[in-house]
Design a protein around this motif. Structure first.
Motif, PDB file in Angstrom:
ATOM      1  N   ILE A 250      -2.889 -31.526  48.925  1.00  0.00           N
ATOM      2  CA  ILE A 250      -3.532 -31.528  47.611  1.00  0.00           C
ATOM      3  C   ILE A 250      -4.411 -32.763  47.467  1.00  0.00           C
ATOM      4  O   ILE A 250      -5.487 -32.706  46.856  1.00  0.00           O
ATOM      5  CB  ILE A 250      -2.462 -31.467  46.501  1.00  0.00           C
ATOM      6  N   TYR A 251      -3.978 -33.863  48.051  1.00  0.00           N
ATOM      7  CA  TYR A 251      -4.782 -35.088  47.981  1.00  0.00           C
ATOM      8  C   TYR A 251      -6.155 -34.862  48.620  1.00  0.00           C
ATOM      9  O   TYR A 251      -7.180 -35.246  48.055  1.00  0.00           O
ATOM     10  CB  TYR A 251      -4.065 -36.238  48.676  1.00  0.00           C
ATOM     11  N   ALA A 252      -6.178 -34.247  49.816  1.00  0.00           N
ATOM     12  CA  ALA A 252      -7.454 -33.998  50.491  1.00  0.00           C
ATOM     13  C   ALA A 252      -8.338 -33.079  49.649  1.00  0.00           C
ATOM     14  O   ALA A 252      -9.554 -33.286  49.541  1.00  0.00           O
ATOM     15  CB  ALA A 252      -7.209 -33.393  51.868  1.00  0.00           C
ATOM     16  N   LEU A 253      -7.731 -32.068  49.030  1.00  0.00           N
ATOM     17  CA  LEU A 253      -8.491 -31.151  48.169  1.00  0.00           C
ATOM     18  C   LEU A 253      -9.068 -31.890  46.970  1.00  0.00           C
ATOM     19  O   LEU A 253     -10.227 -31.695  46.591  1.00  0.00           O
ATOM     20  CB  LEU A 253      -7.581 -30.011  47.701  1.00  0.00           C
ATOM     21  N   SER A 254      -8.263 -32.786  46.373  1.00  0.00           N
ATOM     22  CA  SER A 254      -8.734 -33.548  45.216  1.00  0.00           C
ATOM     23  C   SER A 254      -9.892 -34.473  45.590  1.00  0.00           C
ATOM     24  O   SER A 254     -10.843 -34.643  44.819  1.00  0.00           O
ATOM     25  CB  SER A 254      -7.584 -34.348  44.593  1.00  0.00           C
ATOM     26  N   GLN A 255      -9.822 -35.048  46.789  1.00  0.00           N
ATOM     27  CA  GLN A 255     -10.901 -35.929  47.244  1.00  0.00           C
ATOM     28  C   GLN A 255     -12.176 -35.144  47.497  1.00  0.00           C
ATOM     29  O   GLN A 255     -13.281 -35.608  47.194  1.00  0.00           O
ATOM     30  CB  GLN A 255     -10.466 -36.652  48.528  1.00  0.00           C
ATOM     31  N   THR A 256     -12.053 -33.956  48.040  1.00  0.00           N
ATOM     32  CA  THR A 256     -13.220 -33.102  48.294  1.00  0.00           C
ATOM     33  C   THR A 256     -13.942 -32.767  46.998  1.00  0.00           C
ATOM     34  O   THR A 256     -15.183 -32.741  46.950  1.00  0.00           O
ATOM     35  CB  THR A 256     -12.784 -31.799  48.987  1.00  0.00           C
ATOM     36  N   LEU A 257     -13.183 -32.540  45.923  1.00  0.00           N
ATOM     37  CA  LEU A 257     -13.769 -32.098  44.660  1.00  0.00           C
ATOM     38  C   LEU A 257     -14.011 -33.239  43.678  1.00  0.00           C
ATOM     39  O   LEU A 257     -14.601 -33.017  42.617  1.00  0.00           O
ATOM     40  CB  LEU A 257     -12.866 -31.040  44.018  1.00  0.00           C
ATOM     41  N   GLY A 258     -13.550 -34.435  44.008  1.00  0.00           N
ATOM     42  CA  GLY A 258     -13.783 -35.576  43.124  1.00  0.00           C
ATOM     43  C   GLY A 258     -12.973 -35.541  41.853  1.00  0.00           C
ATOM     44  O   GLY A 258     -13.487 -35.805  40.756  1.00  0.00           O
ATOM     45  N   ILE A 259     -11.680 -35.212  41.967  1.00  0.00           N
ATOM     46  CA  ILE A 259     -10.790 -35.169  40.817  1.00  0.00           C
ATOM     47  C   ILE A 259      -9.455 -35.769  41.234  1.00  0.00           C
ATOM     48  O   ILE A 259      -9.045 -35.645  42.396  1.00  0.00           O
ATOM     49  CB  ILE A 259     -10.614 -33.715  40.304  1.00  0.00           C
ATOM     50  N   GLY A 260      -8.767 -36.447  40.323  1.00  0.00           N
ATOM     51  CA  GLY A 260      -7.484 -37.053  40.643  1.00  0.00           C
ATOM     52  C   GLY A 260      -6.448 -36.017  41.043  1.00  0.00           C
ATOM     53  O   GLY A 260      -6.445 -34.889  40.531  1.00  0.00           O
ATOM     54  N   GLU A 261      -5.554 -36.408  41.956  1.00  0.00           N
ATOM     55  CA  GLU A 261      -4.553 -35.472  42.464  1.00  0.00           C
ATOM     56  C   GLU A 261      -3.635 -34.958  41.361  1.00  0.00           C
ATOM     57  O   GLU A 261      -3.389 -33.746  41.262  1.00  0.00           O
ATOM     58  CB  GLU A 261      -3.724 -36.162  43.559  1.00  0.00           C
ATOM     59  N   GLN A 262      -3.120 -35.844  40.518  1.00  0.00           N
ATOM     60  CA  GLN A 262      -2.230 -35.415  39.444  1.00  0.00           C
ATOM     61  C   GLN A 262      -2.952 -34.531  38.438  1.00  0.00           C
ATOM     62  O   GLN A 262      -2.401 -33.542  37.945  1.00  0.00           O
ATOM     63  CB  GLN A 262      -1.632 -36.645  38.742  1.00  0.00           C
ATOM     64  N   LYS A 263      -4.203 -34.868  38.142  1.00  0.00           N
ATOM     65  CA  LYS A 263      -4.993 -34.067  37.203  1.00  0.00           C
ATOM     66  C   LYS A 263      -5.239 -32.677  37.771  1.00  0.00           C
ATOM     67  O   LYS A 263      -5.173 -31.673  37.059  1.00  0.00           O
ATOM     68  CB  LYS A 263      -6.322 -34.778  36.914  1.00  0.00           C
ATOM     69  N   LEU A 264      -5.528 -32.603  39.076  1.00  0.00           N
ATOM     70  CA  LEU A 264      -5.757 -31.314  39.722  1.00  0.00           C
ATOM     71  C   LEU A 264      -4.491 -30.464  39.669  1.00  0.00           C
ATOM     72  O   LEU A 264      -4.538 -29.271  39.340  1.00  0.00           O
ATOM     73  CB  LEU A 264      -6.202 -31.530  41.167  1.00  0.00           C
ATOM     74  N   LYS A 265      -3.348 -31.059  39.996  1.00  0.00           N
ATOM     75  CA  LYS A 265      -2.096 -30.287  39.998  1.00  0.00           C
ATOM     76  C   LYS A 265      -1.726 -29.803  38.600  1.00  0.00           C
ATOM     77  O   LYS A 265      -1.372 -28.640  38.417  1.00  0.00           O
ATOM     78  CB  LYS A 265      -0.961 -31.146  40.575  1.00  0.00           C
ATOM     79  N   ALA A 266      -1.832 -30.692  37.619  1.00  0.00           N
ATOM     80  CA  ALA A 266      -1.458 -30.324  36.246  1.00  0.00           C
ATOM     81  C   ALA A 266      -2.415 -29.292  35.679  1.00  0.00           C
ATOM     82  O   ALA A 266      -2.000 -28.322  35.030  1.00  0.00           O
ATOM     83  CB  ALA A 266      -1.427 -31.573  35.365  1.00  0.00           C
ATOM     84  N   GLY A 267      -3.710 -29.491  35.902  1.00  0.00           N
ATOM     85  CA  GLY A 267      -4.706 -28.556  35.379  1.00  0.00           C
ATOM     86  C   GLY A 267      -4.612 -27.189  36.030  1.00  0.00           C
ATOM     87  O   GLY A 267      -4.774 -26.156  35.372  1.00  0.00           O
ATOM     88  N   PHE A 268      -4.343 -27.151  37.331  1.00  0.00           N
ATOM     89  CA  PHE A 268      -4.202 -25.881  38.044  1.00  0.00           C
ATOM     90  C   PHE A 268      -3.007 -25.101  37.498  1.00  0.00           C
ATOM     91  O   PHE A 268      -3.091 -23.895  37.249  1.00  0.00           O
ATOM     92  CB  PHE A 268      -4.029 -26.149  39.543  1.00  0.00           C
ATOM     93  N   GLN A 269      -1.899 -25.792  37.308  1.00  0.00           N
ATOM     94  CA  GLN A 269      -0.709 -25.143  36.748  1.00  0.00           C
ATOM     95  C   GLN A 269      -0.995 -24.597  35.359  1.00  0.00           C
ATOM     96  O   GLN A 269      -0.566 -23.492  35.003  1.00  0.00           O
ATOM     97  CB  GLN A 269       0.443 -26.152  36.693  1.00  0.00           C
ATOM     98  N   GLN A 270      -1.741 -25.344  34.548  1.00  0.00           N
ATOM     99  CA  GLN A 270      -2.064 -24.926  33.197  1.00  0.00           C
ATOM    100  C   GLN A 270      -2.957 -23.685  33.189  1.00  0.00           C
ATOM    101  O   GLN A 270      -2.731 -22.745  32.421  1.00  0.00           O
ATOM    102  CB  GLN A 270      -2.772 -26.070  32.448  1.00  0.00           C
ATOM    103  N   LEU A 271      -3.973 -23.676  34.039  1.00  0.00           N
ATOM    104  CA  LEU A 271      -4.927 -22.570  34.052  1.00  0.00           C
ATOM    105  C   LEU A 271      -4.367 -21.311  34.687  1.00  0.00           C
ATOM    106  O   LEU A 271      -4.580 -20.209  34.195  1.00  0.00           O
ATOM    107  CB  LEU A 271      -6.200 -22.979  34.800  1.00  0.00           C
ATOM    108  N   TYR A 272      -3.651 -21.471  35.813  1.00  0.00           N
ATOM    109  CA  TYR A 272      -3.284 -20.307  36.611  1.00  0.00           C
ATOM    110  C   TYR A 272      -1.798 -19.990  36.611  1.00  0.00           C
ATOM    111  O   TYR A 272      -1.372 -19.035  37.266  1.00  0.00           O
ATOM    112  CB  TYR A 272      -3.768 -20.507  38.056  1.00  0.00           C
ATOM    113  N   GLN A 273      -1.015 -20.766  35.881  1.00  0.00           N
ATOM    114  CA  GLN A 273       0.416 -20.503  35.720  1.00  0.00           C
ATOM    115  C   GLN A 273       1.159 -20.439  37.058  1.00  0.00           C
ATOM    116  O   GLN A 273       2.120 -19.685  37.224  1.00  0.00           O
ATOM    117  CB  GLN A 273       0.625 -19.198  34.936  1.00  0.00           C
ATOM    118  N   GLN A 274       0.700 -21.235  38.021  1.00  0.00           N
ATOM    119  CA  GLN A 274       1.381 -21.373  39.300  1.00  0.00           C
ATOM    120  C   GLN A 274       0.900 -22.656  39.957  1.00  0.00           C
ATOM    121  O   GLN A 274      -0.150 -23.189  39.607  1.00  0.00           O
ATOM    122  CB  GLN A 274       1.100 -20.171  40.203  1.00  0.00           C
ATOM    123  N   THR A 275       1.692 -23.143  40.905  1.00  0.00           N
ATOM    124  CA  THR A 275       1.291 -24.369  41.581  1.00  0.00           C
ATOM    125  C   THR A 275       0.226 -24.076  42.635  1.00  0.00           C
ATOM    126  O   THR A 275       0.049 -22.930  43.066  1.00  0.00           O
ATOM    127  CB  THR A 275       2.494 -25.037  42.280  1.00  0.00           C
TER     128      THR A 275
END
Length: 337
Positions: A250-275
């Motif tokens: 997830i860290y590598a994915l967050s770096q590719t997209l320019g978003i913090g790792e925790q923000k990416l994980k929390a936002g993804f869970q919120q939008l898609y109701q899964q990790t």
């Protein structure tokens, strides 16, 4: 490309179901159950002229268009887990919905929807016809007909209060277990509307096309998700769908997209109701199942093609996903043991 015309919402649904190859398993109104072992299924409960809830999980087998020339207006809400819908606008294909929670007052006076071979769709939807909403549900709540005027027509909101999302998930659970009843259909629609018109909920909605900022709790910590963050989270979902087999961290994915790792994980869970990991494994296992059914590649080869360096780890994950081993899964389709 195959072309259809629909004269009303019910005929649109029937055309769509038959075009993608679904067959009616039951038609005991108010429920409709359509399915095909190779394509998937759609199950709805209720009526399009009042309230209808539905769930779907299916794949489009060939390109086609459906033109509709009728007026409709619905309160639509739900969660799209997979799939992007398209409309034909001035001879261009434009996205009309993406994977996310959503809510809108949708008013249509005709148009053309486009469906592309190989698209996979999965989601749950609540539809309440607005005349029914204004003349039945809102009066029951003691609310005026203009109580929902703060929602601008045809503006699709993908940021919903948790209470609304939880209610949508309750609808999904009842549909999946075939436990919906007319009384529950009306009660849940009334509860959803009552939540939506609460004065403190209006702050969640806006007059424009951008998603507003939101604070998400991760434990006791608050994380602020801004509109640009949501765009990156949707981009992460799209990237995972295309390249789940090369996903490492997830860290590598967050770096590719320019978003913090925790923000990416929390936002993804919120939008898609899964990790993120659950989604990646879902994509990988679906690909693995297809390779097992349709190719002669070895299990070790399929493990590598789906992003696993360890065949043992692949076998463990596949068994967890399918409740059987890759070898036995393949035997079910080859007719051998």
């Amino acid at each position: 490309m195959i072309y259809h015309q629909a004269k009303d919402p019910d005929s649109y649904q029937t055309i769509f179901y038959k075009q993608i190859g679904l067959k009616r398993r039951s038609a005991s109104l108010p429920e409709n159950d359509w399915a095909n072992d190779q394509i998937g299924s759609i199950y709805t409960y209720g009526r399009m002229d009042s309230i209808q809830f539905g769930i779907g999980d299916y794949t489009i087998p060939e390109d086609f268009l459906v033109e509709f020339q009728y007026n409709t207006e619905y309160l639509h809400a739900g969660i799209i887990y997979e799939g992007i819908t398209y409309s034909l606008v001035e001879n261009r294909m434009e996205q009309s919905a993406i994977p996310s929670p959503f809510l809108a007052i949708e008013q249509a006076r005709g148009g053309i929807n486009c469906w592309k071979k190989g698209q996979h769709f999965k989601g749950v939807e609540i539809s309440i016809e607005t005349n029914y909403l204004k003349h039945k549900i809102l009066p029951y709540l003691g609310a005026s007909e203009d109580s929902l005027d703060f929602l601008i027509k045809n503006v699709r909101h993908i940021h919903l209060p948790k209470e609304l999302t939880d209610l949508i998930l309750q609808v999904q659970s009842l549909l999946e277990s075939r436990s919906m009843t007319p009384a529950l259909l009306l009660a849940l629609s009334t509860s959803f509307t009552a939540l939506l018109i609460r004065p403190d909920f209006k702050q969640f909605f806006f007059t424009g096309t951008d998603v507003m900022s939101e604070r998400i709790f991760v434990g006791k910590r608050q994380i602020l998700i801004r509109p640009d963050d949501y765009k990156k989270i949707v981009a992460a979902h799209d990237l995972m769908r295309e390249k789940a087999d090369s996903f490492v961290t997830i860290y590598a994915l967050s770096q590719t997209l320019g978003i913090g790792e925790q923000k990416l994980k929390a936002g993804f869970q919120q939008l898609y109701q899964q990790t993120i990991w659950d989604y990646a494994n879902q994509i990988r296992m679906t690909k693995a199942a297809s390779l097992l059914k349709n190719t002669d590649k070895t299990v070790d080869e399929i493990a590598k093609l789906t992003g696993y360096q360890s065949p043992a780890a692949f076998r463990t994950m596949f068994k967890k996903w399918s409740q059987t081993t890759p070898r036995k899964f393949r035997s079910y389709f080859s007719g051998t043991e």
